[in-house]
Design a protein around this motif. Structure first.
Motif, PDB file in Angstrom:
ATOM      1  N   HIS A   1      -5.203   0.912 -20.458  1.00  0.00           N
ATOM      2  CA  HIS A   1      -4.808   1.445 -22.075  1.00  0.00           C
ATOM      3  C   HIS A   1      -3.539   1.776 -22.239  1.00  0.00           C
ATOM      4  N   SER A   2      -3.304   1.820 -23.307  1.00  0.00           N
ATOM      5  CA  SER A   2      -2.307   2.312 -23.997  1.00  0.00           C
ATOM      6  C   SER A   2      -2.096   4.010 -24.454  1.00  0.00           C
ATOM      7  N   LYS A   3      -1.557   4.432 -23.251  1.00  0.00           N
ATOM      8  CA  LYS A   3      -1.631   5.937 -23.144  1.00  0.00           C
ATOM      9  C   LYS A   3      -0.810   6.649 -23.428  1.00  0.00           C
ATOM     10  N   SER A   4      -0.850   8.523 -23.794  1.00  0.00           N
ATOM     11  CA  SER A   4       0.598   8.624 -23.476  1.00  0.00           C
ATOM     12  C   SER A   4       0.751   9.504 -22.749  1.00  0.00           C
ATOM     13  N   TRP A   5       2.420   9.914 -22.411  1.00  0.00           N
ATOM     14  CA  TRP A   5       2.158  10.525 -21.331  1.00  0.00           C
ATOM     15  C   TRP A   5       1.904  11.720 -20.235  1.00  0.00           C
ATOM     16  N   ASP A   6       2.039  12.011 -21.635  1.00  0.00           N
ATOM     17  CA  ASP A   6       0.582  13.586 -22.051  1.00  0.00           C
ATOM     18  C   ASP A   6      -0.321  13.429 -20.999  1.00  0.00           C
ATOM     19  N   SER A   7      -1.293  12.438 -21.011  1.00  0.00           N
ATOM     20  CA  SER A   7      -2.221  11.905 -20.123  1.00  0.00           C
ATOM     21  C   SER A   7      -1.952  11.646 -18.536  1.00  0.00           C
ATOM     22  N   LEU A   8      -0.753  11.646 -18.210  1.00  0.00           N
ATOM     23  CA  LEU A   8      -1.286  10.685 -16.595  1.00  0.00           C
ATOM     24  C   LEU A   8      -2.126  11.440 -15.550  1.00  0.00           C
ATOM     25  N   PRO A   9      -2.310  10.607 -14.699  1.00  0.00           N
ATOM     26  CA  PRO A   9      -3.082  11.572 -13.696  1.00  0.00           C
ATOM     27  C   PRO A   9      -2.763  12.110 -12.361  1.00  0.00           C
ATOM     28  N   VAL A  10      -0.438  12.011 -12.392  1.00  0.00           N
ATOM     29  CA  VAL A  10      -0.137  12.496 -11.440  1.00  0.00           C
ATOM     30  C   VAL A  10       1.438  12.558 -12.519  1.00  0.00           C
ATOM     31  N   VAL A  11       1.964  13.436 -11.329  1.00  0.00           N
ATOM     32  CA  VAL A  11       3.473  13.484 -11.344  1.00  0.00           C
ATOM     33  C   VAL A  11       4.043  12.074 -10.912  1.00  0.00           C
ATOM     34  N   PRO A  12       4.623  11.735 -11.688  1.00  0.00           N
ATOM     35  CA  PRO A  12       5.207  10.462 -10.744  1.00  0.00           C
ATOM     36  C   PRO A  12       6.646  10.169 -10.081  1.00  0.00           C
TER      37      PRO A  12
ATOM     38  N   ALA B   1       0.766  -1.189  -0.290  1.00  0.00           N
ATOM     39  CA  ALA B   1      -0.242  -0.110   0.364  1.00  0.00           C
ATOM     40  C   ALA B   1       0.779   1.376   0.443  1.00  0.00           C
ATOM     41  N   GLY B   2       0.482   2.360  -0.673  1.00  0.00           N
ATOM     42  CA  GLY B   2       1.263   3.439  -0.397  1.00  0.00           C
ATOM     43  C   GLY B   2       1.879   3.900  -2.109  1.00  0.00           C
ATOM     44  N   TRP B   3       2.601   2.532  -2.639  1.00  0.00           N
ATOM     45  CA  TRP B   3       2.755   2.749  -3.991  1.00  0.00           C
ATOM     46  C   TRP B   3       2.160   2.449  -5.022  1.00  0.00           C
ATOM     47  N   ARG B   4       2.022   3.057  -5.873  1.00  0.00           N
ATOM     48  CA  ARG B   4       0.997   3.215  -7.542  1.00  0.00           C
ATOM     49  C   ARG B   4       2.207   2.548  -8.610  1.00  0.00           C
ATOM     50  N   ALA B   5       1.532   1.923  -9.710  1.00  0.00           N
ATOM     51  CA  ALA B   5       2.453   2.163 -10.561  1.00  0.00           C
ATOM     52  C   ALA B   5       1.540   2.713 -11.394  1.00  0.00           C
ATOM     53  N   LEU B   6       1.794   3.206 -13.088  1.00  0.00           N
ATOM     54  CA  LEU B   6       1.760   4.267 -14.423  1.00  0.00           C
ATOM     55  C   LEU B   6       2.042   3.885 -15.414  1.00  0.00           C
ATOM     56  N   SER B   7       1.298   3.442 -16.697  1.00  0.00           N
ATOM     57  CA  SER B   7       2.056   3.746 -17.699  1.00  0.00           C
ATOM     58  C   SER B   7       2.392   4.232 -18.742  1.00  0.00           C
ATOM     59  N   ALA B   8       2.531   4.378 -19.974  1.00  0.00           N
ATOM     60  CA  ALA B   8       2.888   5.798 -20.861  1.00  0.00           C
ATOM     61  C   ALA B   8       3.135   5.764 -21.549  1.00  0.00           C
ATOM     62  N   GLY B   9       3.832   5.513 -22.607  1.00  0.00           N
ATOM     63  CA  GLY B   9       4.247   5.697 -24.202  1.00  0.00           C
ATOM     64  C   GLY B   9       4.489   7.146 -24.759  1.00  0.00           C
ATOM     65  N   SER B  10       5.262   6.952 -25.200  1.00  0.00           N
ATOM     66  CA  SER B  10       5.517   9.058 -25.972  1.00  0.00           C
ATOM     67  C   SER B  10       5.013   8.931 -27.218  1.00  0.00           C
ATOM     68  N   GLN B  11       4.382   7.623 -28.060  1.00  0.00           N
ATOM     69  CA  GLN B  11       3.907   7.419 -28.759  1.00  0.00           C
ATOM     70  C   GLN B  11       3.241   5.923 -29.118  1.00  0.00           C
ATOM     71  N   PRO B  12       2.318   6.125 -28.074  1.00  0.00           N
ATOM     72  CA  PRO B  12       1.413   5.293 -27.964  1.00  0.00           C
ATOM     73  C   PRO B  12       0.507   4.475 -29.127  1.00  0.00           C
ATOM     74  N   THR B  13       0.502   2.810 -28.762  1.00  0.00           N
ATOM     75  CA  THR B  13      -0.090   2.379 -30.079  1.00  0.00           C
ATOM     76  C   THR B  13      -1.555   2.563 -30.041  1.00  0.00           C
ATOM     77  N   GLY B  14      -1.987   2.271 -29.072  1.00  0.00           N
ATOM     78  CA  GLY B  14      -3.143   2.780 -28.797  1.00  0.00           C
ATOM     79  C   GLY B  14      -4.163   1.344 -28.715  1.00  0.00           C
ATOM     80  N   LYS B  15      -3.480   0.280 -27.963  1.00  0.00           N
ATOM     81  CA  LYS B  15      -3.859  -0.814 -27.781  1.00  0.00           C
ATOM     82  C   LYS B  15      -2.923  -1.593 -27.245  1.00  0.00           C
ATOM     83  N   LEU B  16      -3.863  -2.389 -26.383  1.00  0.00           N
ATOM     84  CA  LEU B  16      -2.533  -3.605 -25.677  1.00  0.00           C
ATOM     85  C   LEU B  16      -2.686  -4.368 -25.776  1.00  0.00           C
ATOM     86  N   HIS B  17      -1.120  -5.090 -26.424  1.00  0.00           N
ATOM     87  CA  HIS B  17      -0.704  -6.356 -26.834  1.00  0.00           C
ATOM     88  C   HIS B  17      -1.223  -7.770 -26.513  1.00  0.00           C
TER      89      HIS B  17
END
Length: 159
Positions: free
Chosen positions: A61-72, A27-43
């Protein structure tokens, strides 16, 4: 604390890392993922592997680093260098480290060979995340240089 797993497409390695980290982290740790050029779909093989391991992919979902909900707090790039892949550079006041992984989705071969490539990649991710979680994080958060060195060392671990 938030950790961002970053690569180019955000469809495979970063998704495997996000899911695995969130499954193993306290608890207290959370991971996010993003891409600089997201494919738009998960493999599909990445999703199937996580599901076989009992790791939820709900909401991923495949998402851009521009749309992160928090600053890592920490950014881990997971791009591989074997194929001359260029990793995106996250700019911001965060700790950055590189845990390079070859992209299993680029493997050409039989179904068994493809499955083995995904399993190998996941085993490396698990080893590195377990090493990260075994660090004396409360202590190291007070010493950025030591934490940076530990993170960089983890990026060289193989199971």
């Amino acid at each position: 604390m938030n950790i961002l797993f970053l690569c180019t497409g955000n469809s495979c390695r970063s998704i495997l890392s996000e899911g695995t980290f969130n499954h193993l982290a306290p608890a207290g740790w959370r991971a996010l993922s993003a891409g600089s050029q997201p494919t738009g779909k998960l493999h599909p093989r990445a999703v199937a592997l996580l599901q076989r391991k009992g790791i939820s992919t709900e909401g991923y979902h495949s998402k851009s680093w521009d749309s992160l909900p928090v600053v890592p707090d920490i950014v881990v790039t997971v791009c591989g260098s074997a194929a001359g892949e260029t990793c995106p550079a996250y700019l911001g006041p965060v700790l950055r480290t590189h845990w390079g992984l070859d992209d299993p989705s680029h493997v050409v071969g039989s179904d068994a060979e493809l499955e083995a490539a995904f399993e190998r990649t996941h085993a490396i991710i698990v080893a590195r995340i377990e090493a990260f979680l075994a660090l004396p994080l409360a202590e190291l958060q007070q010493d950025r240089a030591r934490l940076q060195a530990a993170l960089d060392r983890i990026g060289t671990l193989l199971p």
